[in-house]
Design a protein around this motif. Sequence first.
Motif, PDB file in Angstrom:
ATOM      1  N   TRP B  35      32.306  32.254  37.676  1.00  0.00           N
ATOM      2  CA  TRP B  35      32.339  33.761  38.174  1.00  0.00           C
ATOM      3  C   TRP B  35      32.199  34.702  37.270  1.00  0.00           C
ATOM      4  O   TRP B  35      32.665  34.584  36.040  1.00  0.00           O
ATOM      5  CB  TRP B  35      33.978  33.647  38.557  1.00  0.00           C
ATOM      6  N   TYR B  36      31.659  35.789  37.776  1.00  0.00           N
ATOM      7  CA  TYR B  36      31.069  36.881  37.018  1.00  0.00           C
ATOM      8  C   TYR B  36      31.816  37.910  37.607  1.00  0.00           C
ATOM      9  O   TYR B  36      31.853  37.968  38.728  1.00  0.00           O
ATOM     10  CB  TYR B  36      29.776  37.025  36.883  1.00  0.00           C
ATOM     11  N   VAL B  37      32.147  39.193  36.815  1.00  0.00           N
ATOM     12  CA  VAL B  37      32.980  40.353  37.371  1.00  0.00           C
ATOM     13  C   VAL B  37      31.899  41.470  36.904  1.00  0.00           C
ATOM     14  O   VAL B  37      31.304  41.274  35.907  1.00  0.00           O
ATOM     15  CB  VAL B  37      34.128  40.569  36.983  1.00  0.00           C
ATOM     16  N   GLN B  38      31.626  42.210  37.711  1.00  0.00           N
ATOM     17  CA  GLN B  38      30.899  43.622  37.464  1.00  0.00           C
ATOM     18  C   GLN B  38      31.874  44.859  37.825  1.00  0.00           C
ATOM     19  O   GLN B  38      31.970  45.144  39.118  1.00  0.00           O
ATOM     20  CB  GLN B  38      29.727  43.519  38.417  1.00  0.00           C
ATOM     21  N   TYR B  39      32.192  45.539  36.749  1.00  0.00           N
ATOM     22  CA  TYR B  39      33.193  46.672  36.943  1.00  0.00           C
ATOM     23  C   TYR B  39      32.047  47.762  37.163  1.00  0.00           C
ATOM     24  O   TYR B  39      30.807  47.628  36.825  1.00  0.00           O
ATOM     25  CB  TYR B  39      33.833  46.986  35.574  1.00  0.00           C
ATOM     26  N   PRO B  40      32.494  48.838  37.860  1.00  0.00           N
ATOM     27  CA  PRO B  40      31.588  50.148  38.417  1.00  0.00           C
ATOM     28  C   PRO B  40      30.909  50.470  37.148  1.00  0.00           C
ATOM     29  O   PRO B  40      31.222  50.805  36.114  1.00  0.00           O
ATOM     30  CB  PRO B  40      32.680  51.121  38.596  1.00  0.00           C
ATOM     31  N   ASN B  41      29.322  50.729  37.364  1.00  0.00           N
ATOM     32  CA  ASN B  41      28.437  50.932  36.321  1.00  0.00           C
ATOM     33  C   ASN B  41      28.420  50.329  35.269  1.00  0.00           C
ATOM     34  O   ASN B  41      27.801  50.822  33.993  1.00  0.00           O
ATOM     35  CB  ASN B  41      28.730  52.308  36.101  1.00  0.00           C
ATOM     36  N   GLN B  42      28.535  48.716  35.396  1.00  0.00           N
ATOM     37  CA  GLN B  42      28.548  48.019  34.054  1.00  0.00           C
ATOM     38  C   GLN B  42      27.716  46.674  34.657  1.00  0.00           C
ATOM     39  O   GLN B  42      27.607  46.419  35.636  1.00  0.00           O
ATOM     40  CB  GLN B  42      30.081  47.559  33.504  1.00  0.00           C
ATOM     41  N   GLY B  43      27.622  46.096  33.407  1.00  0.00           N
ATOM     42  CA  GLY B  43      26.950  44.844  33.642  1.00  0.00           C
ATOM     43  C   GLY B  43      27.765  43.661  34.054  1.00  0.00           C
ATOM     44  O   GLY B  43      28.885  43.850  34.505  1.00  0.00           O
ATOM     45  N   LEU B  44      27.175  42.286  34.136  1.00  0.00           N
ATOM     46  CA  LEU B  44      27.861  41.346  34.643  1.00  0.00           C
ATOM     47  C   LEU B  44      28.649  40.744  33.257  1.00  0.00           C
ATOM     48  O   LEU B  44      27.893  40.599  32.390  1.00  0.00           O
ATOM     49  CB  LEU B  44      27.031  40.258  35.106  1.00  0.00           C
ATOM     50  N   GLN B  45      29.945  40.399  33.634  1.00  0.00           N
ATOM     51  CA  GLN B  45      30.641  39.713  32.479  1.00  0.00           C
ATOM     52  C   GLN B  45      31.178  38.518  33.148  1.00  0.00           C
ATOM     53  O   GLN B  45      31.739  38.523  34.251  1.00  0.00           O
ATOM     54  CB  GLN B  45      31.881  40.704  32.032  1.00  0.00           C
ATOM     55  N   LEU B  46      31.167  37.527  32.356  1.00  0.00           N
ATOM     56  CA  LEU B  46      31.533  36.118  32.608  1.00  0.00           C
ATOM     57  C   LEU B  46      33.225  36.241  32.693  1.00  0.00           C
ATOM     58  O   LEU B  46      33.785  36.402  31.581  1.00  0.00           O
ATOM     59  CB  LEU B  46      31.151  35.038  31.536  1.00  0.00           C
ATOM     60  N   LEU B  47      33.710  35.578  33.564  1.00  0.00           N
ATOM     61  CA  LEU B  47      35.080  35.510  34.127  1.00  0.00           C
ATOM     62  C   LEU B  47      35.678  34.066  33.639  1.00  0.00           C
ATOM     63  O   LEU B  47      36.526  33.951  33.033  1.00  0.00           O
ATOM     64  CB  LEU B  47      35.689  35.731  35.454  1.00  0.00           C
ATOM     65  N   LEU B  48      35.019  33.016  33.955  1.00  0.00           N
ATOM     66  CA  LEU B  48      35.279  31.702  33.815  1.00  0.00           C
ATOM     67  C   LEU B  48      34.291  30.923  34.301  1.00  0.00           C
ATOM     68  O   LEU B  48      33.214  31.280  34.823  1.00  0.00           O
ATOM     69  CB  LEU B  48      36.653  31.322  34.564  1.00  0.00           C
ATOM     70  N   LYS B  49      34.232  29.811  33.560  1.00  0.00           N
ATOM     71  CA  LYS B  49      33.234  28.667  34.028  1.00  0.00           C
ATOM     72  C   LYS B  49      33.790  27.235  34.351  1.00  0.00           C
ATOM     73  O   LYS B  49      34.743  26.844  33.565  1.00  0.00           O
ATOM     74  CB  LYS B  49      31.968  28.657  33.121  1.00  0.00           C
ATOM     75  N   TYR B  50      33.243  26.395  35.050  1.00  0.00           N
ATOM     76  CA  TYR B  50      33.491  25.017  35.295  1.00  0.00           C
ATOM     77  C   TYR B  50      32.313  24.226  34.707  1.00  0.00           C
ATOM     78  O   TYR B  50      31.047  24.395  35.382  1.00  0.00           O
ATOM     79  CB  TYR B  50      33.933  24.749  36.520  1.00  0.00           C
ATOM     80  N   LEU B  51      32.496  23.275  33.720  1.00  0.00           N
ATOM     81  CA  LEU B  51      31.369  22.569  33.288  1.00  0.00           C
ATOM     82  C   LEU B  51      31.694  21.004  33.573  1.00  0.00           C
ATOM     83  O   LEU B  51      30.863  20.450  33.998  1.00  0.00           O
ATOM     84  CB  LEU B  51      31.359  22.720  31.657  1.00  0.00           C
ATOM     85  N   SER B  52      32.984  20.624  33.078  1.00  0.00           N
ATOM     86  CA  SER B  52      33.309  19.172  33.511  1.00  0.00           C
ATOM     87  C   SER B  52      34.917  19.198  33.341  1.00  0.00           C
ATOM     88  O   SER B  52      35.443  20.236  32.859  1.00  0.00           O
ATOM     89  CB  SER B  52      32.617  18.225  32.774  1.00  0.00           C
ATOM     90  N   GLY B  53      35.364  17.874  33.364  1.00  0.00           N
ATOM     91  CA  GLY B  53      36.806  17.664  33.108  1.00  0.00           C
ATOM     92  C   GLY B  53      37.787  18.214  34.096  1.00  0.00           C
ATOM     93  O   GLY B  53      37.580  18.229  35.510  1.00  0.00           O
ATOM     94  N   SER B  54      38.950  18.995  33.709  1.00  0.00           N
ATOM     95  CA  SER B  54      39.847  19.505  34.453  1.00  0.00           C
ATOM     96  C   SER B  54      39.522  20.340  35.513  1.00  0.00           C
ATOM     97  O   SER B  54      38.413  21.240  35.305  1.00  0.00           O
ATOM     98  CB  SER B  54      40.838  20.183  33.722  1.00  0.00           C
ATOM     99  N   THR B  55      39.851  20.054  36.718  1.00  0.00           N
ATOM    100  CA  THR B  55      39.381  21.087  37.938  1.00  0.00           C
ATOM    101  C   THR B  55      39.716  22.428  37.984  1.00  0.00           C
ATOM    102  O   THR B  55      39.390  23.404  38.655  1.00  0.00           O
ATOM    103  CB  THR B  55      39.397  20.290  39.136  1.00  0.00           C
ATOM    104  N   LEU B  56      41.037  22.526  37.219  1.00  0.00           N
ATOM    105  CA  LEU B  56      41.602  23.848  37.197  1.00  0.00           C
ATOM    106  C   LEU B  56      41.036  24.516  35.790  1.00  0.00           C
ATOM    107  O   LEU B  56      41.295  24.063  34.912  1.00  0.00           O
ATOM    108  CB  LEU B  56      43.028  23.883  37.366  1.00  0.00           C
ATOM    109  N   VAL B  57      40.206  25.825  36.065  1.00  0.00           N
ATOM    110  CA  VAL B  57      39.811  26.432  34.793  1.00  0.00           C
ATOM    111  C   VAL B  57      40.372  27.837  34.681  1.00  0.00           C
ATOM    112  O   VAL B  57      40.677  28.469  35.825  1.00  0.00           O
ATOM    113  CB  VAL B  57      38.325  26.713  34.807  1.00  0.00           C
ATOM    114  N   LYS B  58      40.728  28.092  33.645  1.00  0.00           N
ATOM    115  CA  LYS B  58      41.527  29.252  33.293  1.00  0.00           C
ATOM    116  C   LYS B  58      40.525  30.298  32.563  1.00  0.00           C
ATOM    117  O   LYS B  58      39.623  29.998  31.744  1.00  0.00           O
ATOM    118  CB  LYS B  58      42.774  29.476  32.544  1.00  0.00           C
ATOM    119  N   GLY B  59      40.318  31.726  33.066  1.00  0.00           N
ATOM    120  CA  GLY B  59      39.499  32.846  32.611  1.00  0.00           C
ATOM    121  C   GLY B  59      40.335  33.884  31.907  1.00  0.00           C
ATOM    122  O   GLY B  59      41.638  33.717  31.747  1.00  0.00           O
ATOM    123  N   ILE B  60      39.477  34.838  31.844  1.00  0.00           N
ATOM    124  CA  ILE B  60      39.998  35.983  31.366  1.00  0.00           C
ATOM    125  C   ILE B  60      40.755  36.881  32.360  1.00  0.00           C
ATOM    126  O   ILE B  60      40.521  36.485  33.440  1.00  0.00           O
ATOM    127  CB  ILE B  60      39.000  36.961  30.596  1.00  0.00           C
TER     128      ILE B  60
END
Lengths: 114, 114
Positions: B35-60
């Motif tokens: 999941w990426y977030v794009q604030y107004p007039n800004q680029g894309l910032q990574l919120l969180l990612k799932y790679l493997s393991g626990s299915t619940l992932v926490k982000g910023i």
Amino acid sequence: EPEVTQTPSHQVTQMGQEVILRCVPISNHLYFYWYRQILGQKVEFLVSFYNNEISEKSEIFDDQFSVERPDGSNFTLKIRSTKLEDSAMYFCASNLQSSYNEQFFGPGTRLTVL
Amino acid sequence: AQSVTQLDSQVPVFEEAPVELRCNYSSSVSVYLFWYVQYPNQGLQLLLKYLSGSTLVKGINGFEAEFNKSQTSFHLRKPSVHISDTAEYFCAVSVTFGNEKLTFGTGTRLTIIP
């Protein structure tokens, strides 16, 4: 914190003109990408670049597009003869070689073709 | 090929209320999910990612997402939103080998109502 930078933030050009969009990836990153986002549409992949050559390109990335890493820091996208439909936000991204494919994005260049 | 569907183009939510932004994907091979977030007039910032393991992932910023393989979903949640969460949110996937392109959904515009 290291970040990807892009210049210019906004470029206006006439149809048929050449444009060069510039990006400075994070310094120790090895994989580089260009994406674009036409207003109101999804972010689309254009091209990826690794070890001084194109790794993959999309159907959008035709002969009018080219990429280059002219020195150790810049990564450029050139559009030879711009069309109206090239108007979009262009994002550069970079990635440290890893198993996790975490791409860091720049703030984008808004290209307007008149 | 991979594809991502974000069914909700716009989600209005009252401040301090919970929110869920939906993402479904399609792929014949294993994928990483982002999941990426794009604030107004800004680029894309990574919120969180799932790679493997626990299915619940926490982000910023208090966001979390749950990977559901059987439903091919990766919905983003926050228990209590703030005005500063107003932004465009993009779900993305990539294959798990190499440092491949990201395939994005069309985005969900989250608007927080005071």
